[in-house]
Design a protein around this motif. Structure first.
Motif, mmCIF file in Angstrom:
data_model
loop_
_atom_site.group_PDB
_atom_site.id
_atom_site.type_symbol
_atom_site.label_atom_id
_atom_site.label_comp_id
_atom_site.label_asym_id
_atom_site.label_seq_id
_atom_site.Cartn_x
_atom_site.Cartn_y
_atom_site.Cartn_z
ATOM 1 N N HIS B 311 0.806 -1.223 0.000
ATOM 2 C CA HIS B 311 0.000 0.000 0.000
ATOM 3 C C HIS B 311 0.844 1.280 0.000
ATOM 4 O O HIS B 311 0.292 2.375 -0.059
ATOM 5 C CB HIS B 311 -0.942 0.007 1.211
ATOM 6 C CG HIS B 311 -2.087 -0.966 1.085
ATOM 7 N ND1 HIS B 311 -1.941 -2.313 1.306
ATOM 8 C CD2 HIS B 311 -3.387 -0.779 0.747
ATOM 9 C CE1 HIS B 311 -3.109 -2.921 1.115
ATOM 10 N NE2 HIS B 311 -4.000 -2.026 0.774
ATOM 11 N N PRO B 315 -2.655 5.187 -4.074
ATOM 12 C CA PRO B 315 -3.533 4.816 -5.200
ATOM 13 C C PRO B 315 -3.171 5.588 -6.456
ATOM 14 O O PRO B 315 -4.032 6.199 -7.093
ATOM 15 C CB PRO B 315 -4.922 5.201 -4.681
ATOM 16 C CG PRO B 315 -4.664 6.371 -3.792
ATOM 17 C CD PRO B 315 -3.320 6.129 -3.146
ATOM 18 N N LEU B 373 -3.921 10.057 -9.540
ATOM 19 C CA LEU B 373 -4.815 8.961 -9.134
ATOM 20 C C LEU B 373 -4.955 7.941 -10.260
ATOM 21 O O LEU B 373 -5.039 8.298 -11.430
ATOM 22 C CB LEU B 373 -6.202 9.509 -8.761
ATOM 23 C CG LEU B 373 -6.350 10.053 -7.332
ATOM 24 C CD1 LEU B 373 -7.684 10.788 -7.183
ATOM 25 C CD2 LEU B 373 -6.223 8.953 -6.285
ATOM 26 N N THR B 380 -0.848 -0.765 -10.407
ATOM 27 C CA THR B 380 -0.305 -0.453 -9.086
ATOM 28 C C THR B 380 1.192 -0.794 -9.069
ATOM 29 O O THR B 380 1.741 -1.275 -10.058
ATOM 30 C CB THR B 380 -0.989 -1.298 -8.006
ATOM 31 O OG1 THR B 380 -0.645 -2.666 -8.238
ATOM 32 C CG2 THR B 380 -2.506 -1.155 -8.040
ATOM 33 N N THR B 390 -14.260 2.240 -11.303
ATOM 34 C CA THR B 390 -14.479 3.317 -10.330
ATOM 35 C C THR B 390 -13.726 4.567 -10.754
ATOM 36 O O THR B 390 -12.563 4.495 -11.139
ATOM 37 C CB THR B 390 -13.994 2.873 -8.932
ATOM 38 O OG1 THR B 390 -14.836 1.812 -8.494
ATOM 39 C CG2 THR B 390 -14.079 4.016 -7.934
ATOM 40 N N ARG B 392 -11.943 7.350 -9.505
ATOM 41 C CA ARG B 392 -11.325 7.731 -8.236
ATOM 42 C C ARG B 392 -11.255 9.250 -8.051
ATOM 43 O O ARG B 392 -11.317 9.753 -6.939
ATOM 44 C CB ARG B 392 -9.950 7.069 -8.111
ATOM 45 C CG ARG B 392 -10.068 5.581 -7.730
ATOM 46 C CD ARG B 392 -8.878 4.751 -8.102
ATOM 47 N NE ARG B 392 -8.836 4.418 -9.513
ATOM 48 C CZ ARG B 392 -9.516 3.405 -10.070
ATOM 49 N NH1 ARG B 392 -10.261 2.612 -9.341
ATOM 50 N NH2 ARG B 392 -9.443 3.178 -11.363
ATOM 51 N N THR B 430 -6.179 10.784 -0.075
ATOM 52 C CA THR B 430 -6.819 9.819 -0.975
ATOM 53 C C THR B 430 -6.046 8.511 -0.814
ATOM 54 O O THR B 430 -4.821 8.503 -0.780
ATOM 55 C CB THR B 430 -6.774 10.297 -2.442
ATOM 56 O OG1 THR B 430 -5.455 10.721 -2.755
ATOM 57 C CG2 THR B 430 -7.720 11.449 -2.662
ATOM 58 N N TYR B 432 -6.422 3.780 -0.433
ATOM 59 C CA TYR B 432 -7.083 2.543 -0.844
ATOM 60 C C TYR B 432 -6.764 1.449 0.151
ATOM 61 O O TYR B 432 -5.850 1.569 0.966
ATOM 62 C CB TYR B 432 -6.663 2.140 -2.263
ATOM 63 C CG TYR B 432 -5.186 1.856 -2.508
ATOM 64 C CD1 TYR B 432 -4.187 2.291 -1.643
ATOM 65 C CD2 TYR B 432 -4.788 1.162 -3.653
ATOM 66 C CE1 TYR B 432 -2.844 2.034 -1.901
ATOM 67 C CE2 TYR B 432 -3.452 0.891 -3.910
ATOM 68 C CZ TYR B 432 -2.492 1.334 -3.032
ATOM 69 O OH TYR B 432 -1.179 1.076 -3.271
ATOM 70 N N PHE B 585 -9.721 -3.655 -4.468
ATOM 71 C CA PHE B 585 -9.362 -2.543 -3.588
ATOM 72 C C PHE B 585 -10.606 -1.695 -3.337
ATOM 73 O O PHE B 585 -11.394 -1.451 -4.248
ATOM 74 C CB PHE B 585 -8.322 -1.626 -4.258
ATOM 75 C CG PHE B 585 -6.933 -2.199 -4.288
ATOM 76 C CD1 PHE B 585 -6.105 -2.108 -3.176
ATOM 77 C CD2 PHE B 585 -6.444 -2.820 -5.437
ATOM 78 C CE1 PHE B 585 -4.809 -2.624 -3.216
ATOM 79 C CE2 PHE B 585 -5.158 -3.337 -5.478
ATOM 80 C CZ PHE B 585 -4.337 -3.243 -4.367
ATOM 81 N N TRP B 587 -11.691 2.176 -2.376
ATOM 82 C CA TRP B 587 -11.049 3.480 -2.625
ATOM 83 C C TRP B 587 -11.720 4.547 -1.768
ATOM 84 O O TRP B 587 -12.931 4.495 -1.569
ATOM 85 C CB TRP B 587 -11.201 3.872 -4.099
ATOM 86 C CG TRP B 587 -10.821 2.789 -5.041
ATOM 87 C CD1 TRP B 587 -11.663 1.890 -5.638
ATOM 88 C CD2 TRP B 587 -9.494 2.465 -5.501
ATOM 89 N NE1 TRP B 587 -10.947 1.035 -6.443
ATOM 90 C CE2 TRP B 587 -9.611 1.359 -6.381
ATOM 91 C CE3 TRP B 587 -8.235 3.009 -5.269
ATOM 92 C CZ2 TRP B 587 -8.517 0.784 -7.020
ATOM 93 C CZ3 TRP B 587 -7.136 2.428 -5.900
ATOM 94 C CH2 TRP B 587 -7.291 1.329 -6.757
ATOM 95 N N GLN B 612 -16.216 6.921 0.340
ATOM 96 C CA GLN B 612 -15.533 5.714 -0.089
ATOM 97 C C GLN B 612 -16.367 4.888 -1.057
ATOM 98 O O GLN B 612 -17.581 4.937 -1.043
ATOM 99 C CB GLN B 612 -15.148 4.810 1.090
ATOM 100 C CG GLN B 612 -16.244 4.613 2.120
ATOM 101 C CD GLN B 612 -16.048 5.551 3.273
ATOM 102 O OE1 GLN B 612 -15.001 5.524 3.878
ATOM 103 N NE2 GLN B 612 -17.024 6.408 3.552
ATOM 104 N N GLU B 613 -15.612 4.145 -1.872
ATOM 105 C CA GLU B 613 -16.224 3.185 -2.786
ATOM 106 C C GLU B 613 -15.860 1.810 -2.252
ATOM 107 O O GLU B 613 -14.690 1.433 -2.264
ATOM 108 C CB GLU B 613 -15.694 3.402 -4.208
ATOM 109 C CG GLU B 613 -16.464 2.630 -5.265
ATOM 110 C CD GLU B 613 -15.958 1.213 -5.452
ATOM 111 O OE1 GLU B 613 -16.620 0.286 -4.922
ATOM 112 O OE2 GLU B 613 -14.913 1.037 -6.095
#
Lengths: 157, 732
Positions: B311, B315, B373, B380, B390, B392, B430, B432, B585, B587, B612-613
């Motif tokens: 991580h 993101p 983003l 990633t 999504t 972001r 921001t 994830y 993930f 987000w 958040q998503e």
């Protein structure tokens, strides 16, 4: 070992029992009287999980020696009427539940003393009950609703 | 649907481990090491106590290997010859009286011939401090993408920064505890835990018992947050050893002081960033080093490190990334699982660093994030192609809008110019969070789950995943009821008893709803087929068919089963750390407004917006509660929760001086969800539980920086630390 006999009113009924001088009211309730609704969170008066009413006032029962109860009035979570907890269910006021009986005891006390809300916010009045799960919003919303507010707190800024 | 067990909790009827009736039992107590490292020279029993009245257990009473089975078999159940950290368990006592066993524990003196301890994970250990491998490195991991050195050399701008995060104590309101007793020849252990099968495995291993002679039952668990992932195995073993030796039931409940001193905490971390950028802020290279303090045993540190580094890059899209991670051995009380599991540490650094970059380049922190983003089709750090649809940037925009980020920025300029004592600022993060076990972890778990049809036509879900406040009972009920067209009252969730429930894996890693919930759905389907129905059958037809089965097969309830299957297209290589780290993930973008009082240097969060998503939201009240709780825990970590260390042990192990937020320390947390169903999650859900602890700390500290013009690099930003920063800023 020295024991002392104490007689007091518990949830409206007289009780009499022998305790050790250092016994905490919290332990007497839980381990001697089987009233396990009152929880221990910290044992030093910080978290409020063990809140009971002593002569009508909310106190941390972990800080109260049982021998001092003679002639006094103690009420625990077991004495509350469960029928009026709908707002707490609906608002998500409980998650893990370990702080919850104490939260409900404080909330009910606020409900019975609505005049407090003239000088304090619900957030201030609930600050003696630590909760690690909800972030407090569910609790504050439920208390606000229970005391007859509009469901969302009106936080002073 | 309302939380299933809410009323029991609200009325105090819910029975946690210390509330269970238990006849004729003994209270257990643990005697611990006073020193961080050394040989146990002797154990002295005080002369004023009649020790024949106590049950006493030491390492010689362990029937099997003296090891608490986990990743590496390095941690003893009870120290034998030497100790590696303060509070390491050495001896166990039990007695009918709790007061007596407490006094007795104080009357035992563990004498340690001390050796040089390694107490600073950031420092290179001296030769005499080396206790693990050649360099005290418990685990080394690396992610590489592109050519970082080349990209850094060519980048128009390079921004470097070093960031530190402190340990965090879970403070689940129910402290840890277990009871153990023998029932026939079977050892029964009940208690507060997240992972019944971890406890079972540890008991079997060290006690030399097969699974027919050990039974583990989870009791309603008053919060966990990871703190009841691996640690309960220790208490279970201790209670079991005392019960086996005494032949009596034993109850071992930690009080708050012991719980805070002796159990695990969030790993402290040090993160260094070196970032190459284009003039417009596009990321050209990210060189990141993550170092975490593992403490005195391996515990889960390698896996925490793994999640931390995966991580660490945030993101964002960047073609050249190198992330190295090290988990260091120290003689500290071992660190362990805590909500977020490494990701909060590395993302605090990453998101704080984004603001440092923005300030250095003179670009808006929002614009810096907007250009970087991840967009669908980009990858990633591990090379995982993101293609979930999504937007972001839209998630971020929604948070900015709800928080009135831009308007507030203008208002603050005026406020800060005129107010004599207060300063305000906005902060953004921001971020994830990958749900489920990393890489091939879920496949390796081989989770299994059953749904049984009951004689009355209802169903029972048999799973090892537990309720600790996060809502498992409610969500599993909803998933089963929805799948079969039943009423919630037709669904029972079985007690997590290892003699009844299959191993559906641990209750960790934001996996319970997304992954195990999927097994609930598929086991429901299997049950429906088992009783002769097609997948479209629902409601009364299902109940009738189950009843009919019971009439035709007396004593053999119909059982539907499901086992984990890896979603298609997921590939991971654990050797190179390349591939799809997670199935999905979640987000998020968090925006906060902070007010700093220049007189006290105290920072206070006065508004918080969390967008958040998380795929599809299954239960809005529970989901909102997870976010609000995680945010407040994150605010605590950012501003007030500070472990003070003495010899590698927590010195402030009480709630009087380890402060967590009260209701009056935090504002309402305003929560919004952007929904984008995840096809392989139960009901379209992604994991949610950990995401909300990743974002608050960087958002809050970014806001503190903005409000005060300081540049905090370490958390918690306590008033003392902020005062220092502000004084240094004035001095220049």
């Amino acid at each position: 070992m020295t024991t002392l006999t104490v007689a007091f009113t518990l949830n409206g009924k007289p009780v009499s029992l022998d305790v050790a001088p250092a016994d905490r009211l919290l332990d007497t309730l839980r381990y001697q009287l089987g009233l396990t609704g009152t929880k221990e969170g910290c044992g030093e008066g910080e978290c409020g999980a063990c809140t009971v009413y002593l002569d009508g006032l909310p106190v941390d029962s972990c800080l109260v020696p049982t021998f001092q109860m003679t002639g006094r009035r103690v009420e625990t979570i077991e004495s509350l009427d469960a029928r009026s907890l709908a707002a707490f269910e609906r608002c998500g006021a409980t998650q893990c539940g370990a702080c919850t009986p104490g939260v409900v005891m404080t909330a009910w006390w606020i409900r019975e003393h609505p005049d407090l809300l003239g000088s304090h916010t619900v957030r201030e009045l609930m600050a003696g009950n630590l909760c690690r799960c909800t972030g407090y919003d569910g609790i504050i919303d439920a208390v606000t609703e229970a005391v007859g507010g509009e469901g969302r707190e009106n936080r002073k800024r | 649907m309302l939380r299933r067990e809410a009323l029991a909790k609200l009325t105090g009827r819910e029975r946690y481990v210390d509330d269970l009736p238990l006849d004729d039992f003994l209270w257990g107590m643990t005697v611990r090491s006073p020193a961080p490292r050394g040989r146990i020279a002797s154990v002295r029993f005080g002369k004023d106590i009649d020790w024949s009245r106590f049950v006493v257990v030491d390492h010689r009473d362990i029937p099997g290997p003296n090891v608490v089975a986990l990743i590496e078999q390095d941690q003893p159940v009870l120290a034998a010859e030497s100790v590696r950290h303060v509070h390491e368990p050495v001896l166990l006592l039990a007695h009918r009286s709790r007061a007596a066993v407490r006094s007795a524990a104080r009357a035992v003196e563990v004498v340690v011939a001390e050796e040089p301890a390694a107490l600073d994970f950031r420092a290179v250990p001296a030769p005499a401090q080396i206790q693990y491998g050649k360099d005290n490195v418990l685990k080394h991991l690396k992610i590489e993408k592109g050519d970082v050195e080349r990209a850094l050399a060519r980048a128009p701008v390079v921004v470097a920064g070093t960031y530190e995060t402190g340990a965090q104590e879970h403070v689940y309101l129910e402290t840890q505890g277990m009871i153990a007793y023998l029932e026939g020849g079977v050892l029964v252990v009940k208690g507060s835990m997240q992972c019944p099968y971890y406890v079972l495995k540890a008991l079997q291993h060290a006690l030399g018992r097969d699974e027919t002679r050990v039974r583990v039952i989870q009791t309603p668990t008053g919060g966990g947050f990871g703190g009841k992932e691996e640690f309960p195995s220790h208490i279970a073993l201790h209670a079991a050893l005392l019960a086996l030796k005494s032949g009596r039931p034993v109850k071992l409940i930690y009080d708050r002081g012991e719980d805070m001193a002796a159990t695990t905490k969030r790993h402290p971390a040090l993160v260094r960033h070196r970032t190459g950028l284009a003039r417009d802020g596009r990321l050209l290279a990210q060189d990141i080093e993550v170092v975490i303090d593992g403490g005195a045993y391996v515990t889960l540190s390698p896996v925490v490190l793994s999640r931390a580094i995966i991580h660490a890059a945030g993101p964002y899209a960047c073609d050249n990334v190198r992330i190295t991670g090290r988990a260091m051995f120290t003689n500290a009380v071992p660190f362990g699982a805590f909500r977020g599991f490494g990701a909060p540490q590395s993302q605090f650094a990453g998101e704080r660093h984004m603001d440092v970059i923005a300030r250095t380049l003179g670009v808006d922190p929002v614009e810096l994030r907007r250009v970087n983003l991840l967009k669908d089709g980009q990858t990633t750090a591990t090379g995982q192609v993101i293609r979930d649809g999504t937007d972001r940037v839209a998630v971020m925009e929604r948070a900015l809008e709800l928080a009135r980020y831009r308007e507030k920025g203008h208002e603050h300029a005026g406020f800060n110019a005129t107010h004599p004592t207060m300063r305000r600022g906005m902060g953004l993060a921001t971020f994830y969070h990958g749900a489920g076990f990393t890489g091939g972890g879920e496949a390796a778990l081989k989770s299994r789950l059953r749904v049984a049809g009951r004689a009355d036509g209802g169903v029972e879900v048999l799973s090892a995943n537990i309720e600790m406040g996060q809502g498992t009972l409610t969500v599993f009920t909803e998933l089963a009821a929805n799948r079969l067209g039943l009423e919630p009252d037709d669904v029972i969730i079985a007690e997590a008893d290892t003699t009844r429930v299959p191993n559906s894996g641990p209750t960790v890693a934001s996996r319970t709803t997304m992954i195990v919930g999927g097994l609930v759905e598929r086991a429901c389907d299997d049950l429906r087929r088992r009783v002769g129905l097609d997948d479209a059958s629902r409601g009364q037809a299902v109940k009738d068919a189950i009843r009919r089965w019971h009439r035709e097969h007396p004593g053999e309830p119909p059982i539907g089963e499901a086992a984990y299957e890896r979603p298609p297209g997921i590939e991971w290589d654990d050797k190179t750390y390349r591939g799809d780290a997670y199935g999905a993930f979640a987000w998020a973008a968090y925006v906060t407004e902070v007010e700093v009082d220049l007189r006290t240097c105290g920072a206070r969060v006065i508004d918080f917006v969390a967008v958040q998503e998380v795929g599809k939201v299954l239960n809005p009240t529970l989901a909102r509660g997870q976010v609000q709780g995680g945010v407040v825990q994150g605010i605590g970590w950012a501003l007030m929760e500070e472990c003070k260390w003495q010899q590698g042990a927590m010195a402030n192990n009480q709630l009087t001086n380890y402060l967590i937020p009260t209701s009056d320390d935090v504002p309402p947390v305003r929560v919004a969800f952007v929904e984008n169903p995840y096809p392989h999650g139960a009901g379209g859900a992604k994991g949610l539980g950990e995401l909300p602890i990743d974002g608050p700390a960087p958002a809050v500290v970014n806001a503190v920086a903005r409000a005060t013009g300081t540049d905090p690099r370490a958390i918690p930003v306590t008033p003392e630390r902020l005062m220092e920063l502000m004084e240094n800023a004035v001095r220049g």
